[in-house]
Design an enzyme around this catalytic site. Structure first.
Site, PDB file in Angstrom:
ATOM      1  N   LYS A 360      21.411  52.764  60.237  1.00  0.00           N
ATOM      2  CA  LYS A 360      20.538  51.643  59.892  1.00  0.00           C
ATOM      3  C   LYS A 360      21.289  50.660  58.992  1.00  0.00           C
ATOM      4  O   LYS A 360      21.180  49.446  59.152  1.00  0.00           O
ATOM      5  CB  LYS A 360      19.304  52.203  59.189  1.00  0.00           C
ATOM      6  CG  LYS A 360      18.088  51.328  59.155  1.00  0.00           C
ATOM      7  CD  LYS A 360      17.631  50.823  60.501  1.00  0.00           C
ATOM      8  CE  LYS A 360      16.209  51.105  60.856  1.00  0.00           C
ATOM      9  NZ  LYS A 360      15.762  50.648  62.145  1.00  0.00           N
ATOM     10  N   LYS A 415       5.389  49.353  55.248  1.00  0.00           N
ATOM     11  CA  LYS A 415       6.715  49.245  54.625  1.00  0.00           C
ATOM     12  C   LYS A 415       6.740  48.138  53.570  1.00  0.00           C
ATOM     13  O   LYS A 415       6.148  47.088  53.746  1.00  0.00           O
ATOM     14  CB  LYS A 415       7.730  48.937  55.712  1.00  0.00           C
ATOM     15  CG  LYS A 415       9.146  48.843  55.234  1.00  0.00           C
ATOM     16  CD  LYS A 415      10.085  49.187  56.340  1.00  0.00           C
ATOM     17  CE  LYS A 415      11.066  48.080  56.587  1.00  0.00           C
ATOM     18  NZ  LYS A 415      11.825  48.350  57.793  1.00  0.00           N
TER      19      LYS A 415
HETATM   20  P1  NAD Z   1       8.797  57.534  64.776  1.00  0.00           P
HETATM   21  O1  NAD Z   1       9.596  58.522  64.015  1.00  0.00           O
HETATM   22  O2  NAD Z   1       7.349  57.413  64.480  1.00  0.00           O
HETATM   23  O3  NAD Z   1       8.922  57.812  66.340  1.00  0.00           O
HETATM   24  C1  NAD Z   1      10.054  58.325  66.942  1.00  0.00           C
HETATM   25  C2  NAD Z   1       9.626  59.329  67.998  1.00  0.00           C
HETATM   26  O4  NAD Z   1      10.786  59.754  68.701  1.00  0.00           O
HETATM   27  C3  NAD Z   1       8.988  60.593  67.424  1.00  0.00           C
HETATM   28  O5  NAD Z   1       7.731  60.808  68.022  1.00  0.00           O
HETATM   29  C4  NAD Z   1       9.976  61.703  67.774  1.00  0.00           C
HETATM   30  O6  NAD Z   1       9.330  62.914  68.054  1.00  0.00           O
HETATM   31  C5  NAD Z   1      10.648  61.119  68.996  1.00  0.00           C
HETATM   32  N1  NAD Z   1      11.995  61.606  69.337  1.00  0.00           N
HETATM   33  C6  NAD Z   1      13.041  61.896  68.531  1.00  0.00           C
HETATM   34  N2  NAD Z   1      14.111  62.254  69.264  1.00  0.00           N
HETATM   35  C7  NAD Z   1      13.745  62.162  70.555  1.00  0.00           C
HETATM   36  C8  NAD Z   1      14.414  62.376  71.782  1.00  0.00           C
HETATM   37  N3  NAD Z   1      15.677  62.783  71.825  1.00  0.00           N
HETATM   38  N4  NAD Z   1      13.729  62.167  72.928  1.00  0.00           N
HETATM   39  C9  NAD Z   1      12.440  61.755  72.917  1.00  0.00           C
HETATM   40  N5  NAD Z   1      11.759  61.556  71.780  1.00  0.00           N
HETATM   41  C10 NAD Z   1      12.407  61.741  70.611  1.00  0.00           C
HETATM   42  O7  NAD Z   1       9.528  56.137  64.576  1.00  0.00           O
HETATM   43  P2  NAD Z   1       8.974  54.660  64.875  1.00  0.00           P
HETATM   44  O8  NAD Z   1       8.448  54.098  63.620  1.00  0.00           O
HETATM   45  O9  NAD Z   1       8.146  54.692  66.085  1.00  0.00           O
HETATM   46  O10 NAD Z   1      10.343  53.919  65.176  1.00  0.00           O
HETATM   47  C11 NAD Z   1      11.050  54.223  66.365  1.00  0.00           C
HETATM   48  C12 NAD Z   1      12.489  53.757  66.295  1.00  0.00           C
HETATM   49  O11 NAD Z   1      12.496  52.349  66.216  1.00  0.00           O
HETATM   50  C13 NAD Z   1      13.264  54.286  65.087  1.00  0.00           C
HETATM   51  O12 NAD Z   1      14.555  54.626  65.480  1.00  0.00           O
HETATM   52  C14 NAD Z   1      13.290  53.097  64.170  1.00  0.00           C
HETATM   53  O13 NAD Z   1      14.407  53.086  63.312  1.00  0.00           O
HETATM   54  C15 NAD Z   1      13.360  51.965  65.167  1.00  0.00           C
HETATM   55  N6  NAD Z   1      12.905  50.706  64.574  1.00  0.00           N
HETATM   56  C16 NAD Z   1      11.629  50.542  64.136  1.00  0.00           C
HETATM   57  C17 NAD Z   1      11.230  49.345  63.565  1.00  0.00           C
HETATM   58  C18 NAD Z   1       9.843  49.081  63.090  1.00  0.00           C
HETATM   59  O14 NAD Z   1       9.581  48.017  62.589  1.00  0.00           O
HETATM   60  N7  NAD Z   1       8.920  49.982  63.246  1.00  0.00           N
HETATM   61  C19 NAD Z   1      12.167  48.323  63.415  1.00  0.00           C
HETATM   62  C20 NAD Z   1      13.451  48.521  63.870  1.00  0.00           C
HETATM   63  C21 NAD Z   1      13.800  49.709  64.466  1.00  0.00           C
END
Ligand code: NAD
Length: 531
Positions: A360, A415
């Site tokens: 990140k 956040k």
């Molecule tokens: P989250 O942790 O709620 O969801 C991630 C999901 O991925 C979980 O349900 C987990 O069980 C699943 N997972 C992990 N490894 C996996 C795999 N190999 N195969 C399938 N599923 C898998 O996170 P989120 O808040 O939904 O964010 C998702 C992603 O988006 C993160 O990587 C985060 O850094 C990125 N992101 C989010 C934002 C935002 O504003 N929410 C911004 C930029 C990037």
């Protein structure tokens, strides 16, 4: 129906001998104008250049599916819930009264583009961006995907704690029928604290079998829902960086051989990328890790499959790509940018582990580079720094830039981002701008996922040629036009990354207009400046 979710049948008809319409396609001739610039002593020679393009956009909008990896996460469940709420017109009560579903925050659905002036009134004419060219309506997207957590989506939505209770209550029966497919889990790539979620994993066969399994999932989902087009989207946990190792993932041949040999450095996100590319469907990475190892980019180039990434540009970084550009373009010199975040969702929990935080941090770090490099009056180029320091390897001058992310469970998905911009102003003076932003992360991210999928789909229907004797061909494999929604845009190797938000948006607008044969010098407004 909220205006951002309205269904309109707008057709933009361009009255020009350079734009032609058939039932199948819109074909437009476009002159791409640039300039070749060289310095000759005290003179700068500018030679205008032009290249003729012809764009052809298929008008038939496909039945579109989106398969999300990480479907049961905060973003995956919020994305699914938003589409279902809009599709089924689910309204809900809050203390502010009755709420209707919308697509606010989607650049395509909720923002407009200036087309010109209405001759009868002399006033500007604006059109929703999504009405420029035929695009999929989000309500029609079929959502599915994978998660290592097997919770059905009603449970996932409750666990996410993003949407209001009355909406969750009504969506529960619709969400309960969506269940994530088992996924690939290689524990070394995400934080150890995620292990407890992993109850829905494809058994521990080799990576070759995992690849075949995912490819079969893609084909079956497409067939089961009779889809014309599909997008595969990584919204799973942030992974650690993969090491780039010669002979392992640096070429397409090496990467495919490494999958056959189950090499430990092939990450789940890369494996999903290979599966999508081999199935010929666009693959988008919404997380920061280096999914697109050189071998995967090469494979996408060879297959003419579309890829885009990395990491959603939702809040703090989006703001930074506006503010840093504004300051530097105003001739003010940011000396330091200090960015601090805390969040309490599962993403924050995963990022509390050092290797995932590192991914990140890297993705957030480069966002001001292009603005800084563009202004050699404020920031000394590497050559000058080398002369000044006597170190031939000295880097170009750059503001101090620090990124801190802390996990604070109590705040959940809401956040907090605090940013300080400390700059030099006139006569050595100093200016400090502080920004505090607080909102649900997933409500910013969901419309970006939507825009990325809708745009990627549209771009699969756009082809170009540079001479009438040539065949039309697809755009280059890396869809850098999607940069507006991405924190660390992947671009064609060897070309410059553009992070500045206004330039990213301008590129997108100009491209959509170019597909209609429209030139975009509308902000000149010469009619308002001449007699
Ligand atoms: P989250 O942790 O709620 O969801 C991630 C999901 O991925 C979980 O349900 C987990 O069980 C699943 N997972 C992990 N490894 C996996 C795999 N190999 N195969 C399938 N599923 C898998 O996170 P989120 O808040 O939904 O964010 C998702 C992603 O988006 C993160 O990587 C985060 O850094 C990125 N992101 C989010 C934002 C935002 O504003 N929410 C911004 C930029 C990037």
């Amino acid at each position: 129906v909220h205006p951002t979710a309205e269904r309109r049948e707008t057709v933009v008809l361009v009255d020009s001998d350079r734009t032609a319409y058939t039932d199948e396609a819109i074909t437009a001739k476009f002159t791409y104008r640039g300039a070749a610039v060289t310095r000759e002593g005290s003179a700068v020679r500018v030679t205008p250049t032009k290249e003729e393009f012809e764009f052809r956009t298929q008008r038939k909008v496909p039945k579109l599916g989106v398969m999300i990896i990480g479907l049961g996460g905060n973003n995956g469940s919020t994305f699914t819930a938003t589409i279902l709420a809009n599709k089924h017109h689910v309204t809900w009560q809050t203390k502010e009264g009755l709420q209707v579903p919308d697509y606010v925050g989607s650049m395509l659905r909720a923002s407009t583009v200036r087309m010109g002036t209405d001759p009868s009134t002399g006033k500007d004419f604006h059109l929703p961006v999504c009405d420029l060219l035929p695009m999929v309506h989000p309500n029609d997207i079929v959502v599915g995907g994978w998660d290592i957590s097997g919770a059905p989506l009603d449970e996932a939505m409750r666990r996410a704690e993003v949407l209001p209770y009355d909406l969750q209550r009504q969506l529960t029966p619709l969400m309960a029928s969506v269940r994530p497919l088992p996924s690939i889990y290689y524990p070394s790539f995400i934080a150890a604290n995620q292990g407890a979620r992993a109850d829905n994993v494809i058994p521990g066969l080799g990576k070759k079998d995992h690849l075949a399994h995912i490819r079969k999932d893609i084909r079956e989902f497409k067939a089961a829902h009779q889809l014309d087009q599909l997008i595969v989207f990584w919204s799973a946990n942030t992974e650690r960086y993969s090491a780039i190792i010669p002979g392992v993932n640096d070429t397409k041949e090496a990467l495919l051989a490494s999958i056959d040999a189950s090499h430990p450095e092939v990450s789940p996100s890369t494996l999903f990328g290979v599966a999508a590319v081999l199935e010929g469907v666009p693959y988008i990475n919404g997380a920061p890790q280096n999914t697109f190892v050189p071998g995967l980019i090469q494979l996408a180039e060879q297959r003419k499959a579309f890829i885009a990434g990395d990491d959603l540009k939702s809040g703090q970084t989006k703001m930074k790509s506006v503010l840093a550009e504004f300051l530097v373009n105003a001739g003010i010199k940011p000396l330091s940018i200090a960015s601090y975040n805390h969040l309490g969702n599962n993403d924050g929990y995963n990022l509390s582990a050092e290797p995932q935080f590192k991914s990140k941090e890297i993705s957030k770090s480069s966002v001001v580079d292009d603005m800084v490099a563009a202004n050699h009056l404020l920031y000394k180029p590497a050559k000058e720094m080398a002369k000044e320091t006597g170190d031939p390897k000295a880097k170009a001058e750059h503001p101090d830039h620090i990124i801190v992310i802390k996990y604070v469970p109590a705040v959940g998905d809401s956040k907090r981002a605090l940013d300080e911009y400390y700059s030099r102003i006139l006569m050595g003076g100093r200016s400090t701008i502080s920004i505090i932003n607080e909102c649900e992360d997933s409500l910013l991210a969901t419309p970006l996922i939507l825009d990325l999928c809708l745009l990627a789909e549209l771009l699969t229907r756009v082809q170009y040629r540079t001479a009438p004797t040539e065949d039309f061909q697809p755009l280059y494999a890396v869809l850098s036009l999607l940069s507006y929604m991405l924190k660390a845009p992947l671009v064609k190797p060897g070309t410059d990354v553009v992070n500045a938000l206004s330039r990213q948006r301008a590129a997108l607008e100009q491209f959509l207009k170019a597909c209609l044969g429209l030139d975009n010098s509308s902000d000149l407004l010469l009619e308002t400046r001449t007699w």
